[in-house]
Design an enzyme around this catalytic site. Structure first.
Site, PDB file in Angstrom:
ATOM      1  N   GLY A  18     -17.924 -14.689  30.177  1.00 35.19           N
ATOM      2  CA  GLY A  18     -16.679 -15.359  30.513  1.00 35.19           C
ATOM      3  C   GLY A  18     -16.641 -16.843  30.226  1.00 35.19           C
ATOM      4  O   GLY A  18     -15.845 -17.566  30.836  1.00 35.19           O
ATOM      5  N   ASN A  20     -15.474 -18.217  27.538  1.00 37.65           N
ATOM      6  CA  ASN A  20     -14.135 -18.474  26.992  1.00 37.65           C
ATOM      7  C   ASN A  20     -13.075 -18.400  28.077  1.00 37.65           C
ATOM      8  O   ASN A  20     -12.186 -19.254  28.132  1.00 37.65           O
ATOM      9  CB  ASN A  20     -13.814 -17.484  25.871  1.00 37.65           C
ATOM     10  CG  ASN A  20     -14.454 -17.867  24.565  1.00 37.65           C
ATOM     11  OD1 ASN A  20     -13.996 -18.768  23.880  1.00 37.65           O
ATOM     12  ND2 ASN A  20     -15.555 -17.207  24.229  1.00 37.65           N
ATOM     13  N   ASN A 113      -6.758 -11.861  20.199  1.00 36.94           N
ATOM     14  CA  ASN A 113      -8.197 -11.673  20.422  1.00 36.94           C
ATOM     15  C   ASN A 113      -8.950 -12.765  19.686  1.00 36.94           C
ATOM     16  O   ASN A 113      -8.483 -13.271  18.664  1.00 36.94           O
ATOM     17  CB  ASN A 113      -8.617 -10.304  19.862  1.00 36.94           C
ATOM     18  CG  ASN A 113     -10.105 -10.041  20.015  1.00 36.94           C
ATOM     19  OD1 ASN A 113     -10.674 -10.230  21.092  1.00 36.94           O
ATOM     20  ND2 ASN A 113     -10.748  -9.609  18.924  1.00 36.94           N
ATOM     21  N   HIS A 115     -12.518 -13.280  17.697  1.00 31.86           N
ATOM     22  CA  HIS A 115     -13.664 -12.558  17.129  1.00 31.86           C
ATOM     23  C   HIS A 115     -14.659 -13.586  16.584  1.00 31.86           C
ATOM     24  O   HIS A 115     -14.253 -14.527  15.889  1.00 31.86           O
ATOM     25  CB  HIS A 115     -13.209 -11.621  16.008  1.00 31.86           C
ATOM     26  CG  HIS A 115     -14.323 -10.771  15.495  1.00 31.86           C
ATOM     27  ND1 HIS A 115     -14.719  -9.610  16.138  1.00 31.86           N
ATOM     28  CD2 HIS A 115     -15.164 -10.938  14.446  1.00 31.86           C
ATOM     29  CE1 HIS A 115     -15.756  -9.095  15.490  1.00 31.86           C
ATOM     30  NE2 HIS A 115     -16.045  -9.874  14.455  1.00 31.86           N
TER      31      HIS A 115
END
Ligand code: GRF
Length: 201
Positions: A18, A20, A113, A115
């Site tokens: 977590g 981010n 998202n 990546h």
């Protein structure tokens, strides 16, 4: 500060550490009743009961819903949860479950998202976390980076919103690459989310 009407309500989905999620919450939720950068993180959804992200989010005052895989794939349950919080946008930040089609449809254009590679390189099934960085090193890449993209039903395949790169030295280990990629994520992801939510500003 933005007027309430333009303030977007974000749900962050995360499965693990977590870092981010924490960075995003700190950027948007500056304190009680004072969100900034045009949005507020109002919910964290996590599918792993022991994940570090849970305590990080709660320590910053953001409610966390821990969901089983069954609940996550159940349209009535998940839409009830997201609608109860009036969620405008979903940010996947290290979330490891595949997003079911009902959610990509209901949040079409409203879900992104991050990546940890320069897609389309090193994306797709099995390419998550340290596996990505190991593959980058094994392939002898001279650079890697991050990709922020819209979420579609195609794994790591939605429209790309943003990329940033970093050099990979011949001596770098996968852990070294991971450190560089995390630095890029920390530097860019929250502001990319803000620009995505408020493109004209
Ligand atoms: C990040 O590298 C992100 O790009 C990827 O998973 C990792 C999650 O790290 N999708 P954290 O949980 O945010 O620390």
């Amino acid at each position: 500060m933005k007027s309430d009407a333009s303030m977007k309500r974000i749900a962050v989905f995360a499965s693990g550490n977590g870092s981010n999620a924490e960075n995003i919450i700190r950027y948007f939720n500056t304190g009680a009743g004072a969100p900034s950068h045009g949005a507020e993180v109002v919910l964290v959804v996590c599918n792993r009961p022991g994940a570090a992200v849970i305590d990080k989010a709660r320590a910053l005052g953001v409610p966390v819903s821990i969901v089983t895989r069954e609940m996550f794939n159940d349209e009535a349950s998940m839409m009830a949860l997201l609608e109860s919080r009036a969620i405008d946008a979903i940010v996947l930040a290290g979330f490891l479950l595949m997003v079911p089609p009902f959610m990509t449809a209901r949040f079409s254009g409203r879900m992104i998202n991050i990546h940890p590679s320069l897609l389309p390189k090193f994306g797709g099934k099995g390419m998550y976390g340290r596996h990505v960085h190991e593959a980058v090193v094994a392939a002898g890449e001279t650079e890697t980076g991050i990709t922020v993209h819209l979420v579609s039903d195609h794994c790591d395949g939605g429209d790309i919103i943003f990329q940033a790169s970093t050099p990979v030295a011949p001596t770098d280990t996968a852990a070294d690459v991971e450190t560089k990629v995390h630095a890029l994520e920390r530097a860019h992801f929250p502001a990319v989310i803000a620009r995505w939510l408020h493109p004209s500003e």
